[in-house]
Design a protein around this motif. Structure first.
Motif: not given
Length: 148
Positions: A45-61
């Motif tokens: 679940y921690a890696l799932l959250f890290a993946g969602l965080l990376a995706l969010n940063v990439a899309v926002f950028y």
């Protein structure tokens, strides 16, 4: 190649990495659920959250950089909206169909393998990425907040 293309390529790579992490961990959790082993470890679940965080940063950028680029270069030609919507719908449909077929296939196996299918995770990440890129382009085009 311009710095803008390098930065957008980096955002795409970060987004695909985030999608890969998300789908890898979802596949892990799905295998545990289908095997009746309960919940996977908290690291999943921690890696799932890290993946969602990376995706969010990439899309926002990507949203911010593309909107700045379009604002600075108003004569930039963009793909027509019907084409972008078509790409997103077809890729989303292929992704949902693939996930459903894969889940049915896993349920049909008697000794359920606990190994994650790397090819299927790559398929999911690529088609989710192909569905998200047109949505980013459409969001910049149709959102007045990004155009100002």
């Amino acid at each position: 190649m311009s710095g803008f293309l390098w930065r957008m390529g980096g955002a795409l790579a970060l987004g695909l990495l985030g999608l890969t992490l998300v789908f890898w961990q979802l596949e892990h959790a799905q295998l545990y659920a289908f095997a009746g082993l309960g919940r996977p470890s908290p690291a999943v679940y921690a890696l799932l959250f890290a993946g969602l965080l990376a995706l969010n940063v990439a899309v926002f950028y990507a949203l911010t950089r593309w909107s700045r680029f379009v604002r600075e270069h108003p004569d930039t030609r963009q793909l027509p909206p019907w084409f972008l919507i078509g790409i997103a719908v077809v890729c989303g449909g292929v992704l949902v169909t693939g996930i459903a077929v894969h889940a049915g296939y896993l349920r049909s196996l008697d000794p359920l393998p606990m190994t994650i299918s790397q090819g299927f995770v790559a398929f999911e990440a690529v088609f989710a990425g192909l569905a998200l890129v047109p949505l980013v382009l459409l969001a910049v085009r149709w959102s007045t907040g990004y155009r100002r």
